[in-house]
Scaffold this active site. Structure first.
Site: not given
Length: 434
Positions: A121, A341
């Site tokens: 990703d 995050m």
């Protein structure tokens, strides 16, 4: 490139079974490299990331036999070490983020490993420092060839030690655990991740003959052993799929039963959806979500706006924040989504704004969602899936929206969700591949 065409606004109904957990699969399938004996793994999801890893193992010499649609038998008794220097390995390993997970087992068993810089990703910087600093602590030496984007790691004999991880990385913890199980002496890992998937890996390794204690906590103790045996292992259902289906039911006013969710492993996830006003009922180990015309977001005790933030387990998983954000667009009330995050995971909100959602993107990590209480339906648009979780969030939005939506780059969605269009059609969704 394929795309999904969705005609939204239809309530869905029926039962859906979550696939096996993708993130667990990448860990436990890599763990088969730790033994020359047979390892049988069931409930494996039929998705691209997992299938690519299985293909990679086969290419390096692992015997792979598919005995059922979701079950494979692996035997790593004859690994071709030369394969790791080949162009084929650089190409296949570089296109798969999960390929980093083979390094720990290879180091533990063979004393060396090579790996191209993994793909995956585009959701922000995902450093590999945790993996390599852990290996280094165990006695490994590594070099990075920046020109070829290739890592070489050498560890002729790993030695147990005390390791304090700088971040509670799930894959980092798993990789270091797999390296440590065959190291000489005792290893302690503090600030270890303790997700259910990591617990599953540790339990599997213990059945193979490893000596790991402290499972479920952030302090793991690993006594090195000489060798490991084969075993049988079954994956947990994917908690991200379960959360996605809860969100789908709420957004589309649908009555959906999610089968075999292993509720005790879901941690804070059900409570987080409950705070968004979504009703559900546990029936045995099935989760029943009734059709809801409205759902209202809770507030903090003092009446201030609710914040939903990600955190290492047992905190809320970052993979479901995109789903929570989409659900909130049609709730009554407001919520602040804080993605701590990863710095690029909220950039898909511009598509939701184009669909009519009321969202303020405060910065790369925070978005404020003002719920429309379903008084203003989202409208269908054409959009592109930037990553797995954002892609499914946009798919849920499209299924609830008025009119036609087209989502391109669905290969990203299919990296994490098996046969998603067929399973949604079974619930009554109007979706087709174009």
């Amino acid at each position: 490139m394929s795309a999904f065409e969705i005609w939204g606004g239809k309530p869905l109904k029926g039962e859906i079974t979550p696939q096996g957990a993708k993130n667990e699969a990448l860990q436990v399938i890599s763990a088969v490299l730790l033994t020359a004996e047979k390892v049988t793994i069931s409930n494996i999801p039929d998705i691209k990331d997992v299938n690519k890893l299985i293909e990679l193992l086969a290419d390096m010499g692992v015997k792979v036999e598919q005995t059922a649609p979701d079950t494979y038998v692996f035997q790593a008794d004859d690994i071709n070490q030369d394969f790791f220097k080949s162009d084929a390995f650089k190409q296949k390993g570089g296109g798969l983020r999960g390929s980093i997970m083979i390094v720990g087992p290879l180091l533990a068993r063979f004393g060396k490993a090579s790996i191209p810089k993994p793909g995956g990703d585009k959701i922000g910087r995902r450093r590999l420092d945790t993996h390599f600093l852990g290996f280094e602590k165990l006695g490994a030496r590594f070099e990075y060839n920046a020109t070829e984007e290739f890592f070489d790691v050498d560890a002729s004999r790993l030695q147990g030690t005390d390791i304090l991880l700088e971040e509670a990385s799930v894959t980092g913890t798993a990789n270091v655990v797999m390296a440590a199980v065959l190291a000489k002496g005792t290893t302690t890992i503090y600030n270890a991740a303790c997700e259910p998937y990591l617990q599953q890996l540790c339990k599997m390794l213990n059945r193979m003959g490893a000596k790991i204690s402290g499972i479920k906590s952030n302090l793991l103790t690993i006594e090195g052993v000489e060798s490991l045996n084969g075993t049988d292992h079954r994956l947990l259902p994917d908690m991200i799929e379960i959360g996605s289906f809860i969100g789908l039911a709420a957004m589309t006013e649908s009555e959906i039963t999610i089968k075999n969710v292993q509720f005790q492993e879901l941690g804070i996830i059900p409570n987080t959806f409950a705070r968004l006003g979504i009703k559900f009922e546990l029936r045995g180990d099935d989760l029943f979500i009734p059709a809801q015309k409205h759902y209202e977001i809770d507030t903090f005790i003092d009446g201030s706006i609710l914040t939903v933030a990600d955190a290492p387990w047992p905190g809320f998983t970052p993979d479901l924040l995109s789903i929570v954000l989409v659900i909130a667009t049609q709730a009554k009330g407001s919520v602040l989504i804080h993605q701590k995050m990863f710095e690029s995971r909220l950039f898909f909100v511009d598509k939701l704004i184009d669909m009519g959602a009321q969202i303020i993107l405060c910065d790369p990590h925070r978005a404020t969602v003002i719920g429309l209480d379903k008084k203003v339906k989202l409208r269908g648009i054409e959009m592109t899936s930037p990553d797995i979780r954002a892609g499914v969030s946009l798919l849920i939005a499209a299924l609830s929206a008025k009119g036609k939506s087209v989502i391109s780059n669905i290969e990203q969605i299919e990296r994490g969700y098996q046969h998603i269009d067929k399973r949604l059609i079974a619930l009554g969704a109007d979706i087709k591949r174009i």
